[in-house]
Design a protein around this motif. Structure first.
Motif, mmCIF file in Angstrom:
data_model
loop_
_atom_site.group_PDB
_atom_site.id
_atom_site.type_symbol
_atom_site.label_atom_id
_atom_site.label_comp_id
_atom_site.label_asym_id
_atom_site.label_seq_id
_atom_site.Cartn_x
_atom_site.Cartn_y
_atom_site.Cartn_z
ATOM 1 N N UNK A 72 12.218 0.851 15.115
ATOM 2 C CA UNK A 72 10.937 0.133 15.211
ATOM 3 C C UNK A 72 9.775 1.122 15.255
ATOM 4 N N UNK A 73 9.919 2.172 16.050
ATOM 5 C CA UNK A 73 8.854 3.183 16.151
ATOM 6 C C UNK A 73 8.660 3.899 14.819
ATOM 7 N N UNK A 74 9.745 4.173 14.125
ATOM 8 C CA UNK A 74 9.649 4.823 12.814
ATOM 9 C C UNK A 74 8.874 3.924 11.842
ATOM 10 N N UNK A 75 9.191 2.634 11.835
ATOM 11 C CA UNK A 75 8.464 1.700 10.970
ATOM 12 C C UNK A 75 6.984 1.624 11.357
ATOM 13 N N UNK A 76 6.708 1.633 12.643
ATOM 14 C CA UNK A 76 5.312 1.577 13.105
ATOM 15 C C UNK A 76 4.519 2.807 12.690
ATOM 16 N N UNK A 77 5.170 3.964 12.698
ATOM 17 C CA UNK A 77 4.488 5.204 12.312
ATOM 18 C C UNK A 77 4.293 5.325 10.809
ATOM 19 N N UNK A 78 5.154 4.690 10.026
ATOM 20 C CA UNK A 78 5.136 4.888 8.576
ATOM 21 C C UNK A 78 4.902 3.593 7.797
ATOM 22 N N UNK A 79 4.294 2.589 8.416
ATOM 23 C CA UNK A 79 4.140 1.286 7.771
ATOM 24 C C UNK A 79 3.286 1.332 6.506
ATOM 25 N N UNK A 80 2.440 2.329 6.370
ATOM 26 C CA UNK A 80 1.524 2.422 5.231
ATOM 27 C C UNK A 80 2.223 2.808 3.931
ATOM 28 N N UNK A 81 3.513 3.114 4.006
ATOM 29 C CA UNK A 81 4.281 3.440 2.802
ATOM 30 C C UNK A 81 5.569 2.633 2.815
ATOM 31 N N UNK A 82 6.228 2.581 1.672
ATOM 32 C CA UNK A 82 7.526 1.911 1.623
ATOM 33 C C UNK A 82 8.527 2.708 2.460
ATOM 34 N N UNK A 83 9.244 2.015 3.306
ATOM 35 C CA UNK A 83 10.250 2.656 4.151
ATOM 36 C C UNK A 83 11.589 2.003 3.823
ATOM 37 N N UNK A 84 12.396 2.653 2.997
ATOM 38 C CA UNK A 84 13.700 2.075 2.643
ATOM 39 C C UNK A 84 14.611 1.947 3.856
ATOM 40 N N UNK A 85 15.411 0.904 3.860
ATOM 41 C CA UNK A 85 16.347 0.681 4.966
ATOM 42 C C UNK A 85 17.297 1.870 5.097
ATOM 43 N N UNK A 86 17.652 2.472 3.958
ATOM 44 C CA UNK A 86 18.541 3.631 3.995
ATOM 45 C C UNK A 86 17.919 4.774 4.803
ATOM 46 N N UNK A 87 16.629 4.962 4.681
ATOM 47 C CA UNK A 87 15.932 6.005 5.436
ATOM 48 C C UNK A 87 16.042 5.748 6.936
ATOM 49 N N UNK A 88 15.845 4.516 7.323
ATOM 50 C CA UNK A 88 15.921 4.159 8.750
ATOM 51 C C UNK A 88 17.350 4.304 9.244
ATOM 52 N N UNK A 89 18.308 3.865 8.433
ATOM 53 C CA UNK A 89 19.724 3.966 8.822
ATOM 54 C C UNK A 89 20.125 5.421 8.979
ATOM 55 N N UNK A 90 19.730 6.282 8.046
ATOM 56 C CA UNK A 90 20.046 7.714 8.154
ATOM 57 C C UNK A 90 19.433 8.305 9.406
ATOM 58 N N UNK A 91 18.196 7.945 9.685
ATOM 59 C CA UNK A 91 17.508 8.453 10.873
ATOM 60 C C UNK A 91 18.228 8.008 12.151
ATOM 61 N N UNK A 92 18.771 6.785 12.119
ATOM 62 C CA UNK A 92 19.472 6.244 13.287
ATOM 63 C C UNK A 92 20.927 6.685 13.350
ATOM 64 N N UNK A 93 21.413 7.309 12.282
ATOM 65 C CA UNK A 93 22.802 7.768 12.272
ATOM 66 C C UNK A 93 23.802 6.641 12.156
ATOM 67 N N UNK A 94 23.491 5.643 11.350
ATOM 68 C CA UNK A 94 24.432 4.536 11.159
ATOM 69 C C UNK A 94 24.350 4.051 9.718
#
Length: 173
Positions: A72-94
């Motif tokens: 959620x914090x990652x999305x809040x910090x980067x909402x101004x650009x496309x944030x692929x789900x894969x990017x969030x999953x990699x960041x979360x390690x899942x």
């Protein structure tokens, strides 16, 4: 909806609750035409179907999933650009699938919808502050397609961006 009914019990909310409920009851008991006549005579708007234009966006319900909170914090910090789900999953390690499942379970929203809600919230602030154009607002919050931005904004706010700006713009802006 501003008015709820359950088993003959009515409840209404907001500062105009009594007038909304009264007009709703007139419409229900006496018909729409009489309710409209009453609203005109009393200089009241007919009960609104929703208060979503006024509501703050509750982005997520409280939860204890730290990895989802980080997402959620990652999305809040980067909402101004496309944030692929894969990017969030990699960041979360899942895995992507696991992230989507846990995110939905914890927040009540899919990651893409959550991102839209963050963007709409940011757009509301820009519109309240008197942003000069809807196009600039759309670009500022991450949408290149202004027509799509308008549809997303209306879906989440219940009103168009220009109607929202007209209603909530700080005076003097």
């Amino acid at each position: 909806m501003l008015i709820t009914e359950d088993a003959g019990l009515y409840c209404s909310g907001g500062v105009n609750a009594a007038s909304d409920l009264s007009l709703h009851l007139v419409e229900r008991l006496c018909g729409r035409d009489l309710a409209i006549q009453c609203s005109k005579a009393l200089l009241l708007d007919m009960p609104r179907p929703s208060q979503s234009g006024y509501a703050l966006l509750p982005l997520a319900r409280p939860h204890d999933d730290e990895k989802v909170r980080d997402a959620e914090h990652h999305l809040s910090r980067h909402f101004h650009r496309d944030v692929p789900v894969e990017e969030i999953a990699n960041k979360a390690g899942m895995s992507r699938r696991n992230l989507v499942r846990r995110f939905k379970e914890a927040t009540g929203h899919m990651p893409g919808v959550y991102l839209q809600m963050i963007r709409v919230s940011a757009a509301r602030k820009l519109l309240e502050d008197g942003a000069p154009s809807i196009e600039q607002v759309a670009l500022s919050v991450g949408y290149e397609d202004v027509a799509f931005f308008r549809r997303v904004f209306k879906r989440h706010s219940g009103v168009t961006p220009s109607a929202y700006r007209d209603r909530f713009r700080l005076r003097g802006n």
